[in-house]
Enzyme design. Structure first.
Site, mmCIF file in Angstrom:
data_model
loop_
_atom_site.group_PDB
_atom_site.id
_atom_site.type_symbol
_atom_site.label_atom_id
_atom_site.label_comp_id
_atom_site.label_asym_id
_atom_site.label_seq_id
_atom_site.Cartn_x
_atom_site.Cartn_y
_atom_site.Cartn_z
ATOM 1 N N GLU A 77 0.840 -1.202 0.000
ATOM 2 C CA GLU A 77 0.000 0.000 0.000
ATOM 3 C C GLU A 77 0.876 1.254 0.000
ATOM 4 O OE1 GLU A 77 -0.038 -2.556 1.996
ATOM 5 O OE2 GLU A 77 -2.035 -3.079 2.702
ATOM 6 N N CYS A 106 -2.114 -3.678 7.093
ATOM 7 C CA CYS A 106 -1.686 -4.018 8.454
ATOM 8 C C CYS A 106 -1.898 -2.839 9.386
ATOM 9 C CB CYS A 106 -0.236 -4.473 8.471
ATOM 10 S SG CYS A 106 0.921 -3.114 8.247
ATOM 11 N N SER A 159 -26.516 -29.562 9.472
ATOM 12 C CA SER A 159 -26.064 -28.167 9.328
ATOM 13 C C SER A 159 -25.007 -28.035 8.247
ATOM 14 C CB SER A 159 -25.528 -27.650 10.664
ATOM 15 O OG SER A 159 -24.373 -28.358 11.042
ATOM 16 N N TRP A 203 -24.176 -27.915 4.379
ATOM 17 C CA TRP A 203 -23.436 -26.736 4.790
ATOM 18 C C TRP A 203 -24.325 -25.517 4.718
ATOM 19 C CZ3 TRP A 203 -19.217 -28.134 7.033
ATOM 20 C CH2 TRP A 203 -18.539 -29.257 6.587
ATOM 21 N N PRO A 236 -24.144 -24.961 19.408
ATOM 22 C CA PRO A 236 -24.813 -23.884 20.111
ATOM 23 C C PRO A 236 -24.807 -24.035 21.641
ATOM 24 C CG PRO A 236 -26.094 -24.566 18.203
ATOM 25 C CD PRO A 236 -24.962 -25.535 18.312
HETATM 26 N N1 LIG Z 1 -23.891 -23.874 12.323
HETATM 27 C C1 LIG Z 1 -22.814 -24.153 13.007
HETATM 28 O O1 LIG Z 1 -21.838 -23.390 13.007
HETATM 29 C C2 LIG Z 1 -22.753 -25.411 13.816
HETATM 30 C C3 LIG Z 1 -21.567 -25.744 14.447
HETATM 31 C C4 LIG Z 1 -21.534 -26.899 15.219
HETATM 32 C C5 LIG Z 1 -22.669 -27.676 15.333
HETATM 33 N N2 LIG Z 1 -23.791 -27.324 14.683
HETATM 34 C C6 LIG Z 1 -25.026 -28.113 14.834
HETATM 35 O O2 LIG Z 1 -25.403 -28.008 16.196
HETATM 36 C C7 LIG Z 1 -25.943 -29.256 16.637
HETATM 37 C C8 LIG Z 1 -25.126 -29.768 17.806
HETATM 38 O O3 LIG Z 1 -25.039 -28.786 18.801
HETATM 39 P P1 LIG Z 1 -25.556 -28.983 20.280
HETATM 40 O O4 LIG Z 1 -25.832 -27.651 20.857
HETATM 41 O O5 LIG Z 1 -26.649 -29.996 20.256
HETATM 42 O O6 LIG Z 1 -24.328 -29.697 20.950
HETATM 43 P P2 LIG Z 1 -22.867 -29.197 21.375
HETATM 44 O O7 LIG Z 1 -22.897 -27.788 21.821
HETATM 45 O O8 LIG Z 1 -21.903 -29.591 20.340
HETATM 46 O O9 LIG Z 1 -22.609 -30.159 22.602
HETATM 47 C C9 LIG Z 1 -23.426 -30.094 23.727
HETATM 48 C C10 LIG Z 1 -22.875 -31.042 24.768
HETATM 49 O O10 LIG Z 1 -21.666 -30.529 25.269
HETATM 50 C C11 LIG Z 1 -21.434 -31.095 26.541
HETATM 51 N N3 LIG Z 1 -21.013 -30.059 27.462
HETATM 52 C C12 LIG Z 1 -19.807 -30.018 28.058
HETATM 53 N N4 LIG Z 1 -19.701 -28.973 28.857
HETATM 54 C C13 LIG Z 1 -20.851 -28.310 28.790
HETATM 55 C C14 LIG Z 1 -21.326 -27.143 29.414
HETATM 56 N N5 LIG Z 1 -20.576 -26.461 30.282
HETATM 57 N N6 LIG Z 1 -22.564 -26.734 29.119
HETATM 58 C C15 LIG Z 1 -23.312 -27.418 28.231
HETATM 59 N N7 LIG Z 1 -22.899 -28.547 27.621
HETATM 60 C C16 LIG Z 1 -21.680 -28.990 27.894
HETATM 61 C C17 LIG Z 1 -22.725 -31.793 26.937
HETATM 62 O O11 LIG Z 1 -22.517 -33.149 26.579
HETATM 63 P P3 LIG Z 1 -22.489 -34.430 27.548
HETATM 64 O O12 LIG Z 1 -23.893 -34.793 27.785
HETATM 65 O O13 LIG Z 1 -21.763 -35.440 26.713
HETATM 66 O O14 LIG Z 1 -21.748 -34.067 28.792
HETATM 67 C C18 LIG Z 1 -23.723 -31.217 25.985
HETATM 68 O O15 LIG Z 1 -24.798 -32.068 25.723
HETATM 69 C C19 LIG Z 1 -25.912 -30.163 15.444
HETATM 70 O O16 LIG Z 1 -27.153 -30.062 14.803
HETATM 71 C C20 LIG Z 1 -24.825 -29.568 14.578
HETATM 72 O O17 LIG Z 1 -25.001 -29.895 13.216
HETATM 73 C C21 LIG Z 1 -23.866 -26.194 13.937
#
Ligand SMILES: NC(=O)c1ccc[n+]([C@@H]2O[C@H](COP(=O)([O-])OP(=O)(O)OC[C@H]3O[C@@H](n4cnc5c(N)ncnc54)[C@H](OP(=O)(O)O)[C@@H]3O)[C@@H](O)[C@H]2O)c1
Length: 380
Positions: free
Chosen positions: A57, A84, A193, A195, A307
């Site tokens: 730049e 930068c 999800s 993509w 999430p």
């Molecule tokens: N769009 C995106 O960017 C994106 C990214 C990733 C996933 N996804 C989608 O999101 C879905 C999965 O997400 P999810 O929310 O169901 O699961 P997640 O956030 O991947 O996992 C949740 C699990 O994490 C564990 N965990 C550990 N510490 C925790 C805490 N402090 N608080 C809460 N949970 C804790 C628990 O499992 P345990 O019961 O085993 O202890 C809980 O059930 C899928 O549909 C996936 O395709 C989308």
């Protein structure tokens, strides 16, 4: 007003050509820059000739004809890498562009460096119109070698070669990334999800994975998506963006067992780093888990969901940055990108500081920092 997309893309292709004139075997990135007049005609060009020499730049600004210097607010600088923001042997390019009075700045690839990034924010704060992510896929390819090197231990400070050394970090820097639809959904009703976003956004994610020391998902995501958690080139899914030994370590949060056939068990970093399994933490004491990761040498942690985990980390005040890829699409339904954050009314709203907005193909990348915002007192 910003020039049309076609003009900007043509100019960006010229910036790429100029970039490749710079030395490839150099610690600094190859960067090219052109400056356009209001009709889209190139009035100056520059490129970076190697560490210690002016950045692209600055070299383009030096080539600006006299008659444009007093009318620089009408001009658009188009650069292959985000200008930068740091002072090394040369001054920050973002400041040089502001001081020259340039009206608009367009770039392809955002700067992943801890010290050098933030040029867009500096430009915007000075009233310069900024557009990032133009021809991002090509820009990423051009810079893939340099971007990958940003993840290596030798360049862990992620500084350009002509900058000052960084102070060692005392805790893990946590970046939470998610992809969402315009209506804020992270998955369809059936949990799928893949993509939500397009190829350019996914390549950007891989590049950022390569710059992280560890990558974390919850067991929910692990069981739903069976992610590989490697940093790969999207055009060649088997081609690792960085060598196995420099891939981010996979980390799983949650008590449910990692299936024996989970792809993450084949992660190349495991063998390279002498680990038999991905690291797994229960999730009961998130701060303690992160302290343990820090002890293991993790300084930059990339959290890819889902999430439930992202919301838990945000609620616990353990997140430094969010990286949100927004697709112009709708899903509706219950699967929100972020769940309850314990905020009952507007008085509790969490305001973040916007640090970067980029267009990646049809998607938008929005990057925001949490702790930089003085309205948020919560810390680690
Ligand atoms: N769009 C995106 O960017 C994106 C990214 C990733 C996933 N996804 C989608 O999101 C879905 C999965 O997400 P999810 O929310 O169901 O699961 P997640 O956030 O991947 O996992 C949740 C699990 O994490 C564990 N965990 C550990 N510490 C925790 C805490 N402090 N608080 C809460 N949970 C804790 C628990 O499992 P345990 O019961 O085993 O202890 C809980 O059930 C899928 O549909 C996936 O395709 C989308």
């Amino acid at each position: 007003m910003m020039l049309g997309r076609e003009i900007l893309e043509t100019a960006m292709r010229r910036a790429f050509e100029l970039a490749s004139l710079g030395p490839a075997e150099n610690p600094n990135p190859q960067v090219g820059c052109v400056i356009l007049d209001p009709s889209g005609t190139i009035v100056a060009e520059g490129w970076h000739r190697g560490a210690g020499t002016p950045h692209a730049e600055v070299s383009a600004l030096a080539a600006l004809p006299e008659e444009w210097r007093t009318r620089a607010h009408e001009l658009t600088a188009v650069a292959s890498l985000e200008p930068c923001n740091h002072t090394g042997r040369t001054g920050p390019c973002a400041v040089a562009l502001v001081q020259a009075g340039i009206g608009s700045v367009v770039f392809s690839v955002s700067d992943p460096g801890d010290a050098s990034s933030g040029g867009s924010a500096t430009l915007r704060a000075a009233g310069v119109e900024v557009l990032g992510g133009v021809l991002a896929a090509e820009g990423n390819t051009l810079l893939s070698g340099w971007l990958a090197r940003q993840a290596t231990p030798q360049s862990a400070s992620r500084l350009l070669a002509d900058s000052e050394p960084a102070a060692p970090s005392s805790r893990v820097h946590v970046i939470v990334k998610w992809a969402q639809t315009l209506d804020g959904r992270a998955a369809a009703a059936d949990g799928s999800s893949q993509w939500i976003t397009g190829a350019a956004a996914r390549l950007d994610v891989h590049r950022r994975r390569a710059a992280a020391d560890a990558i974390l998902v919850g067991t929910g995501t692990l069981l739903a998506d069976d992610p590989a958690l490697t940093a790969r080139s999207d055009s060649d899914p088997s081609g690792l963006l960085v060598p196995a030994s420099e891939q981010p370590i996979p980390v799983v949060l949650g008590t449910r067992e990692i299936p024996s056939d989970a792809r993450v068990r084949q992660h190349p970093a495991l063998a390279a780093k002498g680990l038999s399994d991905p690291l797994q933490f229960s999730g009961e004491d998130l701060a303690a888990h992160f302290a343990e990761l820090h002890e293991r040498g993790v300084r930059k942690l990339f959290v890819e969901g889902g999430p439930t985990v992202a919301s838990a980390l945000l609620r616990a005040g353990l997140v430094d940055e969010v990286l949100v890829y927004v697709a112009p699409a709708l899903l509706g339904g219950q699967r929100l990108a972020i769940g309850d954050l314990g905020i009952a009314s507007m008085s509790g709203i969490r305001r973040l500081s916007l640090t970067n907005v980029e267009r990646l193909g049809d998607d938008l990348l929005i990057q925001a920092s949490i702790h930089d915002n003085p309205e948020n007192e919560e810390g680690h």
